[in-house]
Structure formats: structure tokens, C-alpha cells
Design an enzyme around this catalytic site. Structure first.
Site, PDB file in Angstrom:
ATOM      1  N   HIS A  71      -0.570  13.537  15.422  1.00 19.52           N
ATOM      2  CA  HIS A  71      -0.195  14.696  14.345  1.00 19.52           C
ATOM      3  C   HIS A  71       0.322  15.983  15.052  1.00 19.52           C
ATOM      4  O   HIS A  71       1.214  16.688  14.519  1.00 19.52           O
ATOM      5  CB  HIS A  71      -1.495  15.090  13.371  1.00 19.52           C
ATOM      6  N   HIS A 110       0.815  -1.280  -0.019  1.00 19.92           N
ATOM      7  CA  HIS A 110       0.103  -0.078   0.013  1.00 19.92           C
ATOM      8  C   HIS A 110       0.759   1.218  -0.055  1.00 19.92           C
ATOM      9  O   HIS A 110       0.375   2.295  -0.430  1.00 19.92           O
ATOM     10  CB  HIS A 110      -0.839   0.157   1.254  1.00 19.92           C
ATOM     11  N   TYR A 154       4.018  14.509  14.341  1.00 22.96           N
ATOM     12  CA  TYR A 154       4.113  14.709  13.073  1.00 22.96           C
ATOM     13  C   TYR A 154       4.214  16.360  12.690  1.00 22.96           C
ATOM     14  O   TYR A 154       4.761  16.570  11.660  1.00 22.96           O
ATOM     15  CB  TYR A 154       2.783  14.094  12.030  1.00 22.96           C
ATOM     16  N   HIS A 201       0.673   9.672  -3.493  1.00 17.67           N
ATOM     17  CA  HIS A 201       1.331   8.267  -3.335  1.00 17.67           C
ATOM     18  C   HIS A 201       0.599   6.934  -3.499  1.00 17.67           C
ATOM     19  O   HIS A 201       0.866   6.012  -3.956  1.00 17.67           O
ATOM     20  CB  HIS A 201       2.020   8.236  -2.186  1.00 17.67           C
ATOM     21  N   VAL A 247      -6.618  -1.399   8.939  1.00 18.42           N
ATOM     22  CA  VAL A 247      -5.317  -1.915   9.794  1.00 18.42           C
ATOM     23  C   VAL A 247      -4.012  -0.941   9.277  1.00 18.42           C
ATOM     24  O   VAL A 247      -3.174  -0.885  10.345  1.00 18.42           O
ATOM     25  CB  VAL A 247      -5.210  -3.212   9.360  1.00 18.42           C
ATOM     26  N   ASP A 251      -1.770  -0.128  12.644  1.00 19.01           N
ATOM     27  CA  ASP A 251      -0.182  -0.351  12.883  1.00 19.01           C
ATOM     28  C   ASP A 251       0.629   0.752  12.919  1.00 19.01           C
ATOM     29  O   ASP A 251       1.452   0.829  13.762  1.00 19.01           O
ATOM     30  CB  ASP A 251       0.313  -1.027  11.412  1.00 19.01           C
ATOM     31  N   TYR A 252       0.464   2.002  12.155  1.00 20.86           N
ATOM     32  CA  TYR A 252       1.246   3.069  12.394  1.00 20.86           C
ATOM     33  C   TYR A 252       1.115   3.790  13.513  1.00 20.86           C
ATOM     34  O   TYR A 252       2.040   4.396  14.017  1.00 20.86           O
ATOM     35  CB  TYR A 252       1.228   3.908  11.072  1.00 20.86           C
TER      36      TYR A 252
END
Length: 456
Positions: A245, A100, A249, A127, A189, A193-194
Site C-alpha cells: 500500500h 469475488h 497503491y 463492491h 487466498v 494472490d493479489y
């Protein structure tokens, strides 16, 4: 250390719901999920037992692969459910999880959202769409034998969260498209995960228990729904995303470094032809974070400005963060992006003249995942069910859950940076003036320390 997850429980959860045979599979050891078992027919990573002790996109991709398999097998094995899930479906979903993010450029979203629009006049590049092209390129370049139907579905699942995602080739088992990149309500998912991986890597101590959602999902009318008792877990998912975020981030210093990298790439673009590489997957795959080292070691004198910026980053001589304010809630709907020109027009005569190229304005949007909309309401189709005996699905309004849930779902933060230390005080003053002119008062929370204004 980070999110308090029990790796033994997670490994048990994913292994019990998986059809993979651990004795006949390759495996890697992951810092979040423990042993991840890879189907021999899916991935050719024969020599990588430990991807590394650091958080990399490769690790994340393996984690999404593993969780995608856990999710689809959990659904397949629900008692009393016959959804027709077969080996083809399982392999397709897992491959979508693995691939992905193959379309990401250097420095992830910075390349996509900051650099490319600047050098390509607002180019609408993503992306996700690049991932589609890269998947085709990988299959062709390495002569990978894969059914055309599976390849098409993998590509569709990768871009499923995009607003302009193409229509799905199949009208059956649409719930499969909710697993990796959920364009319907954002619960997928990839986030599971991230978010856990990033919070663990940054040692933030978040405790988001995604196994609760995996264990309490089911399919009703071709859509994935969750048990009503997990409505707060869903809210926590979106709140944790927004907080990551804000805390990680878009941290003020992180943003300063990003802005400097974008400037360095922009100044190097003509000489190194960085942006044109997005047109050709055969060239694009070579473009990664090492572009910074390429700039540093390149002999061309035309790259001096870029090299100087990278050296400033190395020495931590960053663009100086002047201050920030959060746009008032009632002003969000009609908010106009603040530009360097807006700040320049607010400076007063003080013996120093600020030019547009001396400052950077970052308009940072942070939301739950659906802009100003509540991510858990009927408009976003986050659906729940009471139990496994009935097929009723419904949304749950916030007031039925808790009066402590947020009333707003988006922040817009305006930040200003001075590129030159000697202009710091003047930029701070101009930023103060801009706030007074726009809102009638200074609305930033933190005052700039006087000693910092006098630093050179």
C-alpha cells in the site's frame, strides 16, 4: 522477477491437493500459478488459454479461484480429519473465488472510495455488495443452472469480510467462509494472490511464500488455524500488504493520477450519468476503465473540463505533489481529517491567494489490515495450533515471537497537491504553516527543493 516463487512447486501443490482431472478440464496458463484447471461446469471460457501477459482483474480472479480450490482440497485431504467436505462445498468455494470481484467499478477502489462518496453525499456503497447483485444478474441473464443454495452461499462468501455482512444461512462448516474473504482475521487466498501478483508485476522482489500457509492450516472448532511455526509467515503477510500500500497503491504520483481521474469523473457525472449506473446491474456491467476514452471522444462541450484533465494525465502534467507528513503515533486516536480549508487558513499574505479548488489534500490510511490493532492477537482471532495430534488452539503474543516486530500497526499520511503549477510555492508554504500551527513544528521528512518552488 518479482516474488521468487517456484512455479513447478506451486503447480504441484495445487494439483496434488485438487480433485480436478486435468485431462477433462479447460485450462489457462497463469504467470503466477502456472496451469490453472477450470471445471467445465463452472466457467465458460473455452477460448482463453492465455489471459494475457499483463496483470488484469481477470487474471487475479482466476488465481483466487485456483487457490480457493487448493485451500479447500488441502483441508479436505488432511489425514485424520473428517470435516464432511463434499463436491458441493468445493464448487461453492471455488465459484466464490472466481466471482469475488465482479462488483468492482472503473479504477477499482478509486471509484468506490473516492468518486461515489463525492457525488452521492457519502453513499455507503461497496463492491462486495455489488458483487452479490452482479452474481444474481449473471445467473439470471445467462440462464445459468445453479442450485439456489449454492448461489446463496457464494454470495455470502463474497461479502464475508464486510463488517455488516449478513448472517450466514448455514451454521455448519463455517470455516469455509474463511477461505476467500476472511472477515475473522483477514488471512485469505484473495490476499495470497493479489500480493504476489502485484509484487511480481511491479518487480518489487517480495518473497511471500503463501504455500507454507496452505500446507500448514487445519480446522479446529469450525475455524481455520495455522501451525504455530508459521507465525512469522502470518506477520509477513500483513507487513507485506502494508508495504504494498505504501510503495505501490498509494505512491505519491499514483495518488496524483487517481485524484485527477476522480475530478474528471466528477465533472462528467451529470452529463454521462456515471453514478446512477450502480443501481442497475444490467447497466453497471458496461461501466469500466474505458469511461476515460468515452469522455475523451464524447462530442458534448459540457465535458471540456474532464477532457482537459485526462489530457493533462496523458501529458504527465499531474497535480503537483507538495509534501507529506506522517501523523505522530500519539495523535492517531484523535486525528481529524485534514481538509483544503485547513491549508488555506494557514496561508500568509505573499501576493498569491490560494482557493479551496486549487489544492487537494489526501489523507492516506495504511494499516496491517485491522486499523490500529495488531492483526495477530486475541482480538482478531488469528489462531494457531502446535501440531495435528492435538486440538488446542491459541493466539501468540508478539513478545513470544520476536522483539523486532512493529509496535504500531497503522500510519496516517497527510499529502497536499497543488492543481496549478504557479501556486506550488504558496501551497508548500501554507502546508508548512499548517504543520507548525498544529504540531508546533514542521514534521514532514523531506524538504521541498528550492528549484521546484520556482518552476512555472
Amino acid at each position: 522477477m518479482g516474488a521468487c516463487l517456484n512455479n513447478e512447486d506451486l503447480s504441484r501443490l495445487t494439483l496434488e491437493t485438487s480433485t480436478v482431472d486435468p485431462w477433462n478440464s479447460k485450462h489457462v496458463h497463469d504467470s503466477v500459478h502456472g496451469n490453472i484447471y477450470l471445471d467445465k461446469t463452472s466457467v465458460g471460457v473455452t477460448h482463453m488459454v492465455y489471459p494475457g501477459a499483463v496483470h488484469s482483474r481477470f487474471e487475479h480472479s482466476l488465481g483466487v479461484y485456483w487457490l480457493a480450490g487448493a485451500a479447500i482440497n488441502m483441508i479436505k485431504n488432511l489425514p485424520g480429519e473428517d470435516l464432511g467436505i463434499d463436491h458441493f462445498d468445493i464448487q461453492t468455494v471455488k465459484l466464490a473465488g472466481l466471482l469475488h470481484d465482479v462488483g468492482h467499478g472503473p479504477f477499482s477502489h478509486v471509484f468506490e472510495r473516492e468518486f461515489l462518496p463525492r457525488v452521492l453525499n457519502g453513499c455507503q456503497w461497496s463492491h462486495e455488495e455489488m458483487s452479490r447483485k452482479m452474481i444474481e444478474h449473471i445467473a439470471d441473464e445467462h440462464y445459468i443452472e445453479i442450485e439456489r443454495e449454492m448461489l446463496n452461499k457464494v454470495e455470502e462468501m463474497v461479502v464475508a469480510s464486510k463488517e455488516n455482512a449478513p448472517s450466514k444461512s448455514s451454521k455448519e462448516k463455517l470455516f469455509l467462509y474463511d477461505i476467500v474473504a476472511n472477515g475473522r482475521n483477514g488471512i485469505d487466498v484473495d490476499k495470497f494472490d493479489y500480493m504476489v501478483r502485484d509484487s511480481r508485476a511491479c518487480r518489487l522482489g517480495y518473497e511471500f511464500q503463501f504455500p507454507r500457509l496452505l500446507e500448514n492450516m487445519r480446522v479446529i472448532d469450525d475455524e481455520i488455524c495455522y501451525r504455530a511455526k508459521e507465525c512469522l509467515t502470518v506477520h509477513k503477510l500483513f507487513y507485506m500488504r502494508a508495504d504494498l500500500h505504501r510503495t505501490v497503491y498509494t505512491h505519491a504520483k499514483v495518488k496524483a493520477i487517481e485524484l485527477m481521474i476522480v475530478d474528471a469523473l466528477t465533472k462528467a457525472n451529470d452529463e454521462l450519468q456515471i453514478a446512477p449506473s450502480i443501481q442497475d446491474p444490467a447497466t453497471y456491467w458496461k461501466l469500466d476503465d474505458t469511461i476515460i476514452k468515452t469522455i475523451e471522444t464524447h462530442p458534448s462541450p459540457k465535458l471540456k473540463e474532464s477532457k482537459d484533465l485526462i489530457q493533462r494525465i496523458r501529458r504527465r502534467e499531474l497535480y503537483q505533489f507538495c509534501n507529506e507528513f506522517s501523523v505522530p503515533k500519539e495523535k492517531l486516536e484523535h486525528f481529524k481529517t485534514v481538509t483544503p480549508q485547513d491549508i488555506i487558513c494557514s496561508q500568509k499574505s505573499c501576493g498569491v491567494t490560494i482557493k479551496e479548488e486549487d489544492i487537494v489534500v489526501a489523507n492516506v490510511k495504511i494499516d496491517m489490515t485491522r486499523g490500529r490493532n495488531n492483526p495477530v492477537d486475541r482480538r482478531t482471532r488469528c489462531l494457531f495450533s502446535q501440531d495435528y495430534e492435538t486440538n488446542d488452539k491459541f493466539t501468540i503474543e508478539d513478545e513470544r515471537i520476536s522483539h523486532l516486530l512493529p509496535s504500531g500497526h497503522q500510519d496516517m499520511i497527510v499529502r497536499v497537491y497543488s492543481k496549478k503549477p504557479e501556486l506550488f510555492a504558496a501551497v508548500c508554504e501554507a502546508f508548512d504553516n499548517f504543520q507548525v500551527k498544529t504540531y508546533g513544528k514542521i514534521i514532514q521528512v523531506h524538504a521541498t527543493p528550492e528549484k521546484k518552488k520556482h518552476q512555472r
